[in-house]
Write an enzyme that holds these catalytic residues in place. Structure first.
Site, short mmCIF file in Angstrom:
data_model
loop_
_atom_site.label_atom_id
_atom_site.label_comp_id
_atom_site.label_asym_id
_atom_site.label_seq_id
_atom_site.Cartn_x
_atom_site.Cartn_y
_atom_site.Cartn_z
N SER A 164 0.83 -1.21 0.00
CA SER A 164 0.00 0.00 0.00
C SER A 164 0.87 1.26 0.00
O SER A 164 1.65 1.47 -0.91
CB SER A 164 -0.95 -0.04 1.20
OG SER A 164 -2.00 0.89 1.06
N ASP A 215 -5.96 -3.50 -1.68
CA ASP A 215 -4.85 -3.22 -0.78
C ASP A 215 -4.24 -4.49 -0.19
O ASP A 215 -4.92 -5.32 0.41
CB ASP A 215 -5.37 -2.32 0.36
CG ASP A 215 -4.26 -1.68 1.15
OD1 ASP A 215 -3.38 -2.40 1.66
OD2 ASP A 215 -4.27 -0.44 1.28
#
Length: 304
Positions: free
Chosen positions: A41, A155
């Site tokens: 991320s 993510d």
């Protein structure tokens, strides 16, 4: 600490990931060489920008963001896919991430995403760099998922928030990890109350629109709104996943940044977060200058 060559792991964590910038600066300032990077991320974004050689310009961009700039980048589009399209912010990020494949970078690089279609962890170690970062940073229900080869990618923090097992380590490398999802600690001073008010106003707008999409009463309040439920759920999940990762593989140097240092979108705290990352890395390097101290457990447990 004899070795000066580092295999660096950068965690997920939204705006808190800006602390990765300071941590990298501290490593370089102390004469260390980063030989490889793995990130999830925001960690994948900062690591990718560093690998492209554009970290100074990236830092300048975030430290100069005003309140309206952050709101503009959020590109609100509240629907079943998420509340932020992501086009605007990733268009900006293309200024700092080269339009190249990962294998063309000067150091080994890995980004982690989660495949919702096939229920698996996705490891990007080759292919388009910006696509890898876009997939790795697609926070579920917040940013629109990234579609890659018929798979919905989101993510990587939901499968591997601190990818210690995915970084390329050569013999003699120090394994250094920066975790910005550590247990709660001292809160950073709020030096920009105007930006904080604007951020809270945006949260209220999102919560209200989300309430209107849900069925049943009573409607959710700010205290139990979308951002609070989402961020709290991610915090708990990432605590446990990180704890598990650390029980399997201990880094030589572990920098822990408290999860309450900043909310997911509090990018207006860039200056403070970068300094926190720098100071925390400096402290850990000093503590480890003569010997390696095993990393401690991450998460306490409460029994009710």
């Amino acid at each position: 600490m004899k070795s000066k060559e580092v295999a660096l792991v950068l965690s997920s964590g939204g705006a808190r990931g800006l602390a990765h910038i300071g941590a990298i600066e501290a490593l370089l300032g102390n004469g260390f060489t980063i030989k490889s990077i793995a990130g999830t991320s925001m960690g994948a974004l900062v690591g990718g920008v560093y690998a492209c050689g554009n970290l100074p310009a990236f830092k300048e961009f975030f430290t100069n963001l005003g309140k309206m700039d952050v709101i503009r980048l959020m590109d609100l589009a509240i629907n079943k896919q998420g509340i932020i399209k992501g086009e605007r912010v990733f268009t900006e990020m293309k200024r700092f991430v080269a339009d190249i494949n990962i294998e063309e970078l000067s150091i080994p690089y890995t980004a982690i995403a989660a495949d919702l279609t096939n229920h698996r962890e996705v490891i990007f170690s080759h292919g388009c760099l910006i696509d890898a970062i876009r997939a790795s940073a697609a926070v579920p229900n917040v940013l629109h998922p990234f579609i890659h080869e018929q798979s919905l990618l989101v993510d990587g923090g939901i499968v591997n928030p601190l990818p210690l097992n995915r970084v390329h380590i050569s013999p003699g490398d120090l394994l250094v990890a920066v975790n910005v999802n550590a247990p709660r600690g001292s809160v950073l001073p709020d030096n920009k109350p105007t930006e904080k008010r604007s951020y809270n106003k945006l949260r209220s707008v999102v919560n209200e629109k989300w309430n209107n999409l849900t069925v049943g009463k009573p409607k959710r309040t700010l205290k139990t709104g979308f951002f609070d439920i989402m961020s709290g759920s991610l915090e708990m999940m990432q605590y446990r996943l990180t704890e598990h990762a650390l029980s399997i593989q201990q880094p030589d140097v572990l920098v822990n940044i408290p999860v309450n240092s900043a909310d997911m979108f509090e990018f207006y705290k860039a200056v403070e977060l970068i300094k926190l990352g720098y100071d925390s890395m400096e402290s850990q390097l000093k503590n480890h200058s003569n010997h390696i101290v095993p990393a401690q457990n991450m998460v306490e447990e409460w029994y009710l």
